[in-house]
Design a protein around this motif. Sequence first.
Motif, PDB file in Angstrom:
ATOM      1  N   SER A  99      -9.128  19.693   5.163  1.00  0.00           N
ATOM      2  CA  SER A  99     -10.582  19.843   5.347  1.00  0.00           C
ATOM      3  C   SER A  99     -11.332  18.620   4.854  1.00  0.00           C
ATOM      4  O   SER A  99     -12.333  18.714   4.113  1.00  0.00           O
ATOM      5  CB  SER A  99     -11.079  21.097   4.599  1.00  0.00           C
ATOM      6  N   SER A 100     -10.847  17.455   5.273  1.00  0.00           N
ATOM      7  CA  SER A 100     -11.450  16.214   4.817  1.00  0.00           C
ATOM      8  C   SER A 100     -11.414  15.183   5.936  1.00  0.00           C
ATOM      9  O   SER A 100     -10.882  15.433   7.027  1.00  0.00           O
ATOM     10  CB  SER A 100     -10.703  15.696   3.579  1.00  0.00           C
ATOM     11  N   THR A 101     -12.002  14.039   5.663  1.00  0.00           N
ATOM     12  CA  THR A 101     -11.881  12.875   6.530  1.00  0.00           C
ATOM     13  C   THR A 101     -10.901  11.925   5.863  1.00  0.00           C
ATOM     14  O   THR A 101     -10.636  12.044   4.647  1.00  0.00           O
ATOM     15  CB  THR A 101     -13.236  12.175   6.707  1.00  0.00           C
ATOM     16  N   PRO A 102     -10.345  10.949   6.593  1.00  0.00           N
ATOM     17  CA  PRO A 102      -9.410  10.019   5.958  1.00  0.00           C
ATOM     18  C   PRO A 102      -9.996   9.316   4.728  1.00  0.00           C
ATOM     19  O   PRO A 102      -9.347   9.211   3.695  1.00  0.00           O
ATOM     20  CB  PRO A 102      -9.094   9.030   7.079  1.00  0.00           C
ATOM     21  N   ARG A 103     -11.233   8.857   4.826  1.00  0.00           N
ATOM     22  CA  ARG A 103     -11.842   8.168   3.692  1.00  0.00           C
ATOM     23  C   ARG A 103     -12.204   9.127   2.562  1.00  0.00           C
ATOM     24  O   ARG A 103     -12.340   8.713   1.404  1.00  0.00           O
ATOM     25  CB  ARG A 103     -13.088   7.412   4.142  1.00  0.00           C
ATOM     26  N   GLY A 104     -12.366  10.412   2.894  1.00  0.00           N
ATOM     27  CA  GLY A 104     -12.741  11.388   1.880  1.00  0.00           C
ATOM     28  C   GLY A 104     -11.572  11.956   1.098  1.00  0.00           C
ATOM     29  O   GLY A 104     -11.772  12.739   0.159  1.00  0.00           O
ATOM     30  N   LEU A 105     -10.361  11.578   1.444  1.00  0.00           N
ATOM     31  CA  LEU A 105      -9.187  12.055   0.715  1.00  0.00           C
ATOM     32  C   LEU A 105      -9.167  11.502  -0.705  1.00  0.00           C
ATOM     33  O   LEU A 105      -9.594  10.374  -0.967  1.00  0.00           O
ATOM     34  CB  LEU A 105      -7.903  11.627   1.438  1.00  0.00           C
ATOM     35  N   GLY A 106      -8.638  12.289  -1.628  1.00  0.00           N
ATOM     36  CA  GLY A 106      -8.490  11.818  -2.998  1.00  0.00           C
ATOM     37  C   GLY A 106      -7.359  10.814  -3.113  1.00  0.00           C
ATOM     38  O   GLY A 106      -6.553  10.634  -2.196  1.00  0.00           O
ATOM     39  N   ASP A 108      -4.596  10.801  -4.904  1.00  0.00           N
ATOM     40  CA  ASP A 108      -3.256  11.375  -4.796  1.00  0.00           C
ATOM     41  C   ASP A 108      -2.936  11.779  -3.359  1.00  0.00           C
ATOM     42  O   ASP A 108      -1.797  11.642  -2.907  1.00  0.00           O
ATOM     43  CB  ASP A 108      -3.127  12.591  -5.712  1.00  0.00           C
ATOM     44  N   GLN A 109      -3.941  12.281  -2.651  1.00  0.00           N
ATOM     45  CA  GLN A 109      -3.732  12.663  -1.255  1.00  0.00           C
ATOM     46  C   GLN A 109      -3.454  11.437  -0.388  1.00  0.00           C
ATOM     47  O   GLN A 109      -2.605  11.472   0.503  1.00  0.00           O
ATOM     48  CB  GLN A 109      -4.946  13.424  -0.735  1.00  0.00           C
ATOM     49  N   LYS A 110      -4.196  10.337  -0.673  1.00  0.00           N
ATOM     50  CA  LYS A 110      -3.959   9.107   0.084  1.00  0.00           C
ATOM     51  C   LYS A 110      -2.561   8.565  -0.195  1.00  0.00           C
ATOM     52  O   LYS A 110      -1.865   8.082   0.711  1.00  0.00           O
ATOM     53  CB  LYS A 110      -5.022   8.058  -0.273  1.00  0.00           C
ATOM     54  N   ARG A 111      -2.140   8.654  -1.452  1.00  0.00           N
ATOM     55  CA  ARG A 111      -0.785   8.206  -1.790  1.00  0.00           C
ATOM     56  C   ARG A 111       0.251   9.068  -1.059  1.00  0.00           C
ATOM     57  O   ARG A 111       1.229   8.548  -0.510  1.00  0.00           O
ATOM     58  CB  ARG A 111      -0.573   8.292  -3.300  1.00  0.00           C
ATOM     59  N   GLU A 112       0.037  10.377  -1.031  1.00  0.00           N
ATOM     60  CA  GLU A 112       0.946  11.273  -0.322  1.00  0.00           C
ATOM     61  C   GLU A 112       0.998  10.939   1.162  1.00  0.00           C
ATOM     62  O   GLU A 112       2.071  10.902   1.778  1.00  0.00           O
ATOM     63  CB  GLU A 112       0.488  12.729  -0.509  1.00  0.00           C
ATOM     64  N   THR A 169      -3.446  -2.002  -1.873  1.00  0.00           N
ATOM     65  CA  THR A 169      -3.391  -0.628  -2.377  1.00  0.00           C
ATOM     66  C   THR A 169      -2.461   0.207  -1.505  1.00  0.00           C
ATOM     67  O   THR A 169      -1.693   1.037  -2.028  1.00  0.00           O
ATOM     68  CB  THR A 169      -4.794  -0.012  -2.378  1.00  0.00           C
ATOM     69  N   VAL A 170      -2.516  -0.019  -0.223  1.00  0.00           N
ATOM     70  CA  VAL A 170      -1.627   0.733   0.692  1.00  0.00           C
ATOM     71  C   VAL A 170      -0.170   0.467   0.328  1.00  0.00           C
ATOM     72  O   VAL A 170       0.645   1.399   0.244  1.00  0.00           O
ATOM     73  CB  VAL A 170      -1.896   0.332   2.165  1.00  0.00           C
ATOM     74  N   TYR A 171       0.198  -0.789   0.100  1.00  0.00           N
ATOM     75  CA  TYR A 171       1.568  -1.099  -0.258  1.00  0.00           C
ATOM     76  C   TYR A 171       1.937  -0.522  -1.628  1.00  0.00           C
ATOM     77  O   TYR A 171       3.074  -0.110  -1.844  1.00  0.00           O
ATOM     78  CB  TYR A 171       1.780  -2.624  -0.251  1.00  0.00           C
ATOM     79  N   ASN A 172       0.987  -0.474  -2.540  1.00  0.00           N
ATOM     80  CA  ASN A 172       1.248   0.130  -3.855  1.00  0.00           C
ATOM     81  C   ASN A 172       1.527   1.622  -3.706  1.00  0.00           C
ATOM     82  O   ASN A 172       2.344   2.186  -4.440  1.00  0.00           O
ATOM     83  CB  ASN A 172       0.061  -0.086  -4.789  1.00  0.00           C
ATOM     84  N   TYR A 173       0.819   2.258  -2.760  1.00  0.00           N
ATOM     85  CA  TYR A 173       1.013   3.693  -2.546  1.00  0.00           C
ATOM     86  C   TYR A 173       2.425   4.009  -2.030  1.00  0.00           C
ATOM     87  O   TYR A 173       2.899   5.143  -2.173  1.00  0.00           O
ATOM     88  CB  TYR A 173      -0.014   4.214  -1.548  1.00  0.00           C
ATOM     89  N   THR A 174       3.078   3.036  -1.409  1.00  0.00           N
ATOM     90  CA  THR A 174       4.414   3.307  -0.860  1.00  0.00           C
ATOM     91  C   THR A 174       5.490   3.337  -1.940  1.00  0.00           C
ATOM     92  O   THR A 174       6.603   3.799  -1.692  1.00  0.00           O
ATOM     93  CB  THR A 174       4.801   2.235   0.173  1.00  0.00           C
ATOM     94  N   LYS A 175       5.170   2.847  -3.117  1.00  0.00           N
ATOM     95  CA  LYS A 175       6.172   2.736  -4.176  1.00  0.00           C
ATOM     96  C   LYS A 175       6.365   4.067  -4.893  1.00  0.00           C
ATOM     97  O   LYS A 175       5.467   4.883  -4.977  1.00  0.00           O
ATOM     98  CB  LYS A 175       5.761   1.647  -5.172  1.00  0.00           C
ATOM     99  N   SER A 191      -4.892  14.062  11.454  1.00  0.00           N
ATOM    100  CA  SER A 191      -4.308  15.394  11.319  1.00  0.00           C
ATOM    101  C   SER A 191      -4.074  15.728   9.844  1.00  0.00           C
ATOM    102  O   SER A 191      -4.344  16.845   9.396  1.00  0.00           O
ATOM    103  CB  SER A 191      -2.990  15.478  12.087  1.00  0.00           C
ATOM    104  N   PHE A 192      -3.579  14.760   9.110  1.00  0.00           N
ATOM    105  CA  PHE A 192      -3.325  14.966   7.673  1.00  0.00           C
ATOM    106  C   PHE A 192      -4.634  15.309   6.964  1.00  0.00           C
ATOM    107  O   PHE A 192      -4.691  16.239   6.142  1.00  0.00           O
ATOM    108  CB  PHE A 192      -2.708  13.696   7.080  1.00  0.00           C
ATOM    109  N   ALA A 193      -5.691  14.561   7.263  1.00  0.00           N
ATOM    110  CA  ALA A 193      -6.978  14.799   6.608  1.00  0.00           C
ATOM    111  C   ALA A 193      -7.574  16.135   7.034  1.00  0.00           C
ATOM    112  O   ALA A 193      -8.113  16.879   6.202  1.00  0.00           O
ATOM    113  CB  ALA A 193      -7.941  13.655   6.940  1.00  0.00           C
ATOM    114  N   ALA A 194      -7.438  16.461   8.337  1.00  0.00           N
ATOM    115  CA  ALA A 194      -8.019  17.711   8.832  1.00  0.00           C
ATOM    116  C   ALA A 194      -7.356  18.916   8.205  1.00  0.00           C
ATOM    117  O   ALA A 194      -8.015  19.933   7.940  1.00  0.00           O
ATOM    118  CB  ALA A 194      -7.889  17.764  10.353  1.00  0.00           C
ATOM    119  N   GLU A 195      -6.059  18.834   7.950  1.00  0.00           N
ATOM    120  CA  GLU A 195      -5.353  19.946   7.304  1.00  0.00           C
ATOM    121  C   GLU A 195      -5.859  20.192   5.883  1.00  0.00           C
ATOM    122  O   GLU A 195      -5.653  21.274   5.331  1.00  0.00           O
ATOM    123  CB  GLU A 195      -3.842  19.647   7.273  1.00  0.00           C
TER     124      GLU A 195
END
Length: 235
Positions: A186-193, A195-199, A229-235, A180-184
């Motif tokens: 207009s992207s796929t999960p892997r296609g997110l930038g 900063d978007q992945k961190r958000e 990387t996922v855990y780094n994004y949570t910081k 849902s986050f990616a669709a909002e």
Amino acid sequence: MAHPSEGDPTAEHGVPTAEHPVPKGEHPVPEDEHLLREAERIAVAVGRMLPGLCEVVLHDLRRPDNAIRVIENNLSGRQVGDPATELGLRRIADPGHPSVVQNYSNRFPDGRPAKSTSIGIKNAEGRYIAALCLNLDVSTLSPLALTLANLVATDAVHRGETLETLGDRTGRELRSAIDSFAAERSSTPRGLGRDQKRELVRQLHREGFFETRSSAQLIADLLGVSRATVYNYTK
């Protein structure tokens, strides 16, 4: 309960029914009286639905000096034949008075608080001939309302704040949130930038998706990044 008869109120007054039609040669009951007798049935039925809790009174406004015709669940100490109240007298004087006065504050003679509703009944000429009044004893309900209010109250310090989610954060729910986050955007999960992945990861962390051990790896797989990387994004 006090009313003209303990059985069928129509029996005493001679109201015609399918079982007791108007005898040949006798005149039918006047329309006003017929309305009053029908209202009697309503008063008794409503009162018996709320025993000990709601007083139901039928006033015959054609006879203001002895207006009370039926009183079911007598909570006010009045009797059949007692006079009309001030509200009844206002209806007699003014046919334009509101036909329904609902949920107004009232009080029984012993001081108990009540909530009342008064329903005026007009005949075909537009004149008030009766009033059906319901007086609810709220003194028995107020302590219960307070108890329930205290029971459902939450700590003001955390009001509006979600400290935990009681539902199980399943893989399906996690995938749905990421998609849902990616669709909002207009992207796929892997296609997110980045900063978007961190958000997204921080949002999932706030919403409690990291409570299970496998969540971080699943998020990493869906986003195409490492678990670290996922855990780094949570910081």
